[in-house]
Design an enzyme around this catalytic site. Structure first.
Site, PDB file in Angstrom:
ATOM      1  CB  SER A 166     -60.876 -32.519 -25.934  1.00 45.68           C
ATOM      2  OG  SER A 166     -59.840 -33.427 -25.619  1.00 45.68           O
ATOM      3  CG  ASP A 224     -56.162 -28.228 -20.660  1.00 47.38           C
ATOM      4  OD1 ASP A 224     -55.400 -29.079 -21.157  1.00 47.38           O
ATOM      5  OD2 ASP A 224     -57.386 -28.179 -20.926  1.00 47.38           O
ATOM      6  CG  HIS A 261     -56.862 -30.416 -24.045  1.00 51.03           C
ATOM      7  ND1 HIS A 261     -57.550 -30.281 -22.863  1.00 51.03           N
ATOM      8  CD2 HIS A 261     -57.390 -31.484 -24.675  1.00 51.03           C
ATOM      9  CE1 HIS A 261     -58.471 -31.228 -22.790  1.00 51.03           C
ATOM     10  NE2 HIS A 261     -58.393 -31.976 -23.876  1.00 51.03           N
TER      11      HIS A 261
END
Ligand SMILES: *[C@@H]1O[C@H](CO)[C@@H](O)[C@H](O)[C@H]1NC(C)=O
Ligand SMILES: *[C@@H]1O[C@H](CO)[C@@H](O)[C@H](O)[C@H]1NC(C)=O
Ligand SMILES: *[C@@H]1O[C@H](CO)[C@@H](O)[C@H](O)[C@H]1NC(C)=O
Ligand SMILES: *[C@@H]1O[C@H](CO)[C@@H](O)[C@H](O)[C@H]1NC(C)=O
Ligand SMILES: *[C@@H]1O[C@H](CO)[C@@H](O)[C@H](O)[C@H]1NC(C)=O
Length: 382
Positions: free
Chosen positions: A40, A325, A328
């Protein structure tokens, strides 16, 4: 801090301008192509249609990205997006899931949120495209490139000029080993054994990549995974970083760095070059030296999986935050990391044995050396 942020911004603009003077005029990037493997941290849309709950193609993700939410797990650009710009590419590298309208000769991004070096990593979210599958996807692209260029040989010659960026492994800890309700690995391996298993599997994939043309590798190590808000709340004591997780990442990094030495030695005559980006050392430096007013709290409201709850308003002063978040980083953090990964001439603690800027120059130098060598060998035999 506002002042620091400003001076960074100024440095960045100076940097962009300097970079552009060299490369933008002719629209020529420093490497013709860039292939991206990872999770990610680098995903730019591969999970959008994947049956998984690990997604980020909704607001507030992309709030600072020109195209809005794209499947990037941050408010703006990812670190590799920014490096892509430093390298002089005019467009971002398209995700494998949607290359339509893009020139695959410039590269493809295979990264998938939640994925890891091991295939099973991240599957508690539904599905993930692990490193092995990413390589399988690359083979598909390689054969398309061979068709475009007219032969596998021409494709191979072309692919040797590309940069291969690999940034994966965090989820093998966060979304596998340290998640015993879902994964048995911690009952099978000690943490040291598991790290070794990861390094071996990663190495095999890097060699397989070499067999299909990769020569220039930028390998990113793992960051302070124990300091992500998600890990702090799951494993930290009294709101401090989860040290066992940070230590695991630290040991992974040391082994990866040793592999970089080994590969540079083993593949020297294949005209290959590997670099290691010490994400953890970099994170400590950025955190301690530059400081962020909000180092621990996520900018958006994270849901149960740690990703932002859709359509909630995120924080306003996003450049003050490390985390967008629960897992991340913000674009601002990505920018500082990208700057150092690309240009850290002065400090081999961050990029070893050289930074990305020198890596992309490197092959040219080696080719010259080899040309000179073969010329002198020729004249010697004449
Ligand atoms: C690299 O960084 C140094 C300082 O850290 C700076 O002086 C230099 O101009 C930068 N190089 C490029 C190409 O941006
Ligand atoms: C695929 O990429 C193209 C070009 O970048 C874009 O115009 C299109 O909207 C994308 N399609 C989807 C389904 O995301
Ligand atoms: C990867 O792991 C998932 C979940 O365990 C499994 O369903 C899938 O078949 C595996 N794929 C490969 C190629 O091994
Ligand atoms: C956690 O915080 C509490 C209250 O501040 C303190 O009594 C306790 O010793 C702390 N535990 C650890 C492991 O630091
Ligand atoms: C290669 O040889 C040329 C001519 O002899 C010389 O000018 C050049 O510096 C050499 N390049 C390297 C990398 O040694």
């Amino acid at each position: 801090m506002a002042c620091e942020t400003k001076s960074w911004l100024v440095m960045f603009l100076v940097f962009l301008v300097a970079n552009c003077m060299q490369h933008c005029v002719h629209g020529v990037s420093q490497v013709p192509c860039l292939f991206i493997f990872g999770d990610s941290m680098s995903d730019s849309g591969n999970n959008n249609e994947l049956p998984t709950t690990s997604k980020s193609n909704f607001r507030p993700y992309g709030i600072d990205f020109p195209l809005g939410p794209t499947g990037r797990y941050t408010n703006g650009r990812t670190e590799i997006d920014i490096i892509t710009q430093f390298l002089g590419f005019e467009k971002f590298i398209p995700p494998f899931a949607n290359t339509s309208g893009s020139d695959i000769l410039k590269g493809v991004n295979y990264a998938s949120g939640g994925s890891g070096i091991r295939n099973e990593t991240g599957w508690h979210y539904g599905a993930a495209i692990g490193l092995g599958l990413q390589l399988a996807n690359h083979r598909v692209i390689v054969s398309e490139i061979a068709t475009k260029l007219g032969s596998p040989d021409l494709a191979r010659q072309y692919l040797e000029k590309c940069l291969y960026y690999v940034n994966i492994g965090s989820n093998d800890y966060m979304g596998n080993y340290f998640l015993p309700p879902f994964y048995p690995t911690s009952t099978i391996y000690t943490i040291e054994e598991f790290t070794q298993v990861l390094i071996e599997e990663l190495s095999l994939n890097l060699q397989a990549l070499h067999d299909i043309g990769a020569r220039k590798y930028a390998l990113a190590g793992l960051g302070l995974i124990g300091c992500t808000p998600g890990m702090v709340s799951a494993h930290g004591t009294n709101g401090s970083c989860a040290e066992e997780q940070n230590l695991a990442a630290f040991n992974f990094n040391n082994k990866l760095k040793a592999r970089v030495d080994q590969f540079n030695n083993d593949f020297y005559y294949a005209n290959s070059k590997f670099i290691f980006i010490n994400t953890q050392a970099l994170a400590i430096e950025l955190r301690d030296k530059y400081g962020f007013p909000v180092p621990e709290t996520p900018c958006c409201l994270p849901g149960l999986t740690g990703e932002c709850v859709p359509d909630q308003e995120p924080c306003y002063n996003r450049n003050d935050y490390v985390f967008f978040d629960a897992f991340h980083p913000t674009e601002q953090w990505n920018l500082l990391n990208a700057l150092t990964s690309y240009n850290s001439t002065t400090n081999s603690a961050f990029t070893y044995p050289m930074d990305i800027k020198h890596l992309v120059d490197h092959e040219i130098k080696m080719e010259l050396e080899l040309t000179n060598e073969s010329t002198s060998q020729l004249s010697a035999t004449e």
